[in-house]
Design an enzyme around this catalytic site. Sequence first.
Site, mmCIF file in Angstrom:
data_model
loop_
_atom_site.group_PDB
_atom_site.id
_atom_site.type_symbol
_atom_site.label_atom_id
_atom_site.label_comp_id
_atom_site.label_asym_id
_atom_site.label_seq_id
_atom_site.Cartn_x
_atom_site.Cartn_y
_atom_site.Cartn_z
ATOM 1 C CB CYS A 7 -0.978 -0.016 1.179
ATOM 2 S SG CYS A 7 -0.239 0.219 2.805
ATOM 3 C CB THR A 8 0.306 4.793 0.550
ATOM 4 O OG1 THR A 8 -0.610 4.716 -0.538
ATOM 5 C CG2 THR A 8 1.118 6.074 0.446
ATOM 6 N N GLY A 9 1.735 3.579 2.907
ATOM 7 C CA GLY A 9 2.613 3.774 4.056
ATOM 8 C C GLY A 9 2.954 2.530 4.844
ATOM 9 C CG ASN A 10 4.207 -1.795 5.428
ATOM 10 O OD1 ASN A 10 5.269 -2.109 5.946
ATOM 11 N ND2 ASN A 10 3.259 -2.679 5.228
ATOM 12 C CB THR A 11 1.090 2.576 9.048
ATOM 13 O OG1 THR A 11 0.394 3.539 8.273
ATOM 14 C CG2 THR A 11 2.581 2.875 9.089
ATOM 15 C CB CYS A 12 -3.645 1.609 7.093
ATOM 16 S SG CYS A 12 -3.441 3.132 8.035
ATOM 17 N NE ARG A 13 -4.638 1.423 1.754
ATOM 18 C CZ ARG A 13 -4.488 2.163 0.675
ATOM 19 N NH1 ARG A 13 -5.370 2.070 -0.298
ATOM 20 N NH2 ARG A 13 -3.476 2.993 0.547
ATOM 21 C CG ASP A 121 -5.001 5.112 3.019
ATOM 22 O OD1 ASP A 121 -5.111 4.533 4.124
ATOM 23 O OD2 ASP A 121 -4.008 5.776 2.703
#
Length: 159
Positions: A7-13, A121
């Site tokens: 994903c974008t930040g690798n802290t959620c999805r 997101d």
Amino acid sequence: MELLFVCTGNTCRSSMAEALARKILAERPAGSGKMTVSSAGVEAWQDAPASPEALETLAGMGIDLTEHRATRLTAEIAGRAGLILTMTLAQRNYILSVFPQAAGKVFTLSEFTGADGDVPDPVGQPVAVYRRCAERLESLISRALDRLAASPEGFFAQN
């Protein structure tokens, strides 16, 4: 065989997807142990923890995400993966433009499972939105793992 969620930040999805995939694999019959699962972000802040909402959401599903630390996607990580599943079409296209050698093994999670649309997101949204995201991820990941298991040699042997 390495399955990589991006994903974008690798802290959620993608962090939730990695943990959910591990849980689903652990609950399946023998043979799933041949697959490793990891995650990364195209714009990750290295070593950032999972978001508090992701932690709370997965804790409610019996999954501990407290040890997760974000990883930025690199050529080495992309090269090691046998299959890369992104949350959005934009992320897929970005990976293909930066790591063209990943062609043939990068798909959106939805596209790989025959579903439509991106996985939105949830960052900055309430926990209820994270829960809906996690439920969608769980469904899509189950379908993706079913597809991988259905091939006698597996998807990875083709790539």
